[in-house]
Design an enzyme around this catalytic site. Structure first.
Site: not given
Ligand code: AMP
Ligand code: ZN
Length: 102
Positions: A4, A7, A30, A96
């Site tokens: 992930c 993570c 982003d 998110h």
């Protein structure tokens, strides 16, 4: 959670600058911004999407973080976005919230 990306960012396996961090979540810019400011607010706990959230306190914590981030970044007008599920455009399967501000 293995494989992930969020993570891995949290565990510093992938370098990324945190624009914000608290007990419950962290925030990064982003990588492919769709507004002048495009920030992702990410819970530290791996939860696939909004559809998997059981403890709604998490959502409260994330929106409290959004208020803190916007104060810190001097963002006054903004959009929030949560894509839930692949068919709705969710690319990263770790919950998110997008903050978008021009
Ligand atoms: P979503 O489509 O809601 O799952 O949004 C995932 C977002 O994560 C997209 O806007 C991507 O540009 C962004 N993203 C993917 N990888 C990274 C990364 N390593 N660092 C920052 N943002 C990322
Ligand atoms: Zn994750």
């Amino acid at each position: 959670m293995e494989n992930c990306i969020f993570c891995k960012i949290l565990n510093k396996e992938i370098p990324s600058k945190f624009v914000y961090e608290d007990e419950h979540c962290f925030a990064i810019n982003d990588i492919n911004p769709k507004a002048k400011k495009h920030i992702l607010v990410i819970p530290k706990k791996h939860i696939e999407s909004l559809a998997q959230v059981e403890d709604m306190n998490l959502i409260k914590n994330l929106f409290e973080a959004i208020k803190n981030i916007n104060k810190q970044e001097n963002i006054k007008d903004f959009k929030t976005l949560i894509n839930t599920g692949k068919n709705a455009g969710q690319e990263v399967m770790h919950l998110h919230i997008h903050i978008l501000a021009d």
